[in-house]
Scaffold this active site. Structure first.
Site, PDB file in Angstrom:
ATOM      1  N   LYS A  82      72.383   7.422 -13.546  1.00  0.00           N
ATOM      2  CA  LYS A  82      73.386   6.745 -14.368  1.00  0.00           C
ATOM      3  C   LYS A  82      74.686   7.535 -14.280  1.00  0.00           C
ATOM      4  CE  LYS A  82      70.221   3.983 -16.206  1.00  0.00           C
ATOM      5  NZ  LYS A  82      69.718   3.034 -15.308  1.00  0.00           N
ATOM      6  N   SER A 125      70.345  -1.140 -11.775  1.00  0.00           N
ATOM      7  CA  SER A 125      71.143  -0.710 -12.925  1.00  0.00           C
ATOM      8  C   SER A 125      72.498  -0.118 -12.553  1.00  0.00           C
ATOM      9  CB  SER A 125      70.368   0.298 -13.768  1.00  0.00           C
ATOM     10  OG  SER A 125      70.251   1.534 -13.099  1.00  0.00           O
TER      11      SER A 125
END
Length: 190
Positions: free
Chosen positions: A100, A38
């Site tokens: 993230k 990701s």
């Protein structure tokens, strides 16, 4: 050696050896390992990062400066009420940590328009993000004590982030991880 001196040396070893390690990894810093795609191209699976926990604790105790900052990579747990918050293996269920990039801070308005992230009406310049299709999303205002996060891998379906589960609570953030230790040591782009 008597039983009494044996137990006191054991206690001294635990308190003298393990307690400092526990305090350092709980309140100071630790190593975090990336698992998944990701955050590509910035990070790849297997990268080791230095996770700083002390900025979180300084904020909790009212002693810290600006934390987190837009562009920081943070390690956190997805919102508990999200369908993406838990994993199960061998009959055990847990909330794993994710990594993230912080794109929206408390009070910010975040939207995705024409495949680009717009914060407070301005398109973010994101040299770190991969090429890919990003579905448009209406503007949302980030509430106090929350963050809007997104993976650098912008290919459709490659990152579960605030686009899927909404904002993340600062209480669920372990800290920033802006320094890669392995395989290519150095500061990560913001």
């Amino acid at each position: 050696m008597t039983a009494r001196s044996s137990s006191s040396s054991w206690r001294a070893w635990v308190l003298g050896g393990l307690l400092p390690v526990y305090l350092l990894t709980t309140f100071g810093l630790t190593v975090a390992r990336v698992d998944g795609d990701s955050m590509q191209p910035t990070l790849t699976s297997g990268d080791a990062l230095l996770l700083l926990k002390y900025p979180r604790w300084l904020r909790v105790w009212g002693l810290g400066g600006p934390y987190p900052r837009r562009g920081d990579l943070v390690v956190f747990k997805a919102p508990a009420d999200s369908g993406y918050a838990y994993e199960t293996a061998y009959g055990l269920r847990w909330r794993p940590y994710n990594i993230k990039r912080v794109l929206g801070l408390p009070g910010d308005t975040v939207a995705v328009q024409d495949g680009r992230v717009v914060v407070n009406g301005r398109v973010l310049a994101e040299s770190y993000a991969s090429e890919g299709f990003v579905q448009d999303q209406p503007a949302v205002q980030v509430p106090p004590g929350k963050l809007w996060v997104m993976g650098d891998n912008r290919r459709l379906g490659e990152s579960l982030d605030s686009r899927a589960y909404g904002v993340v609570s600062l209480r669920d953030v372990a800290g920033p991880a802006n320094l890669r230790l392995w395989p290519a040591p150095g500061l990560l782009p913001r």
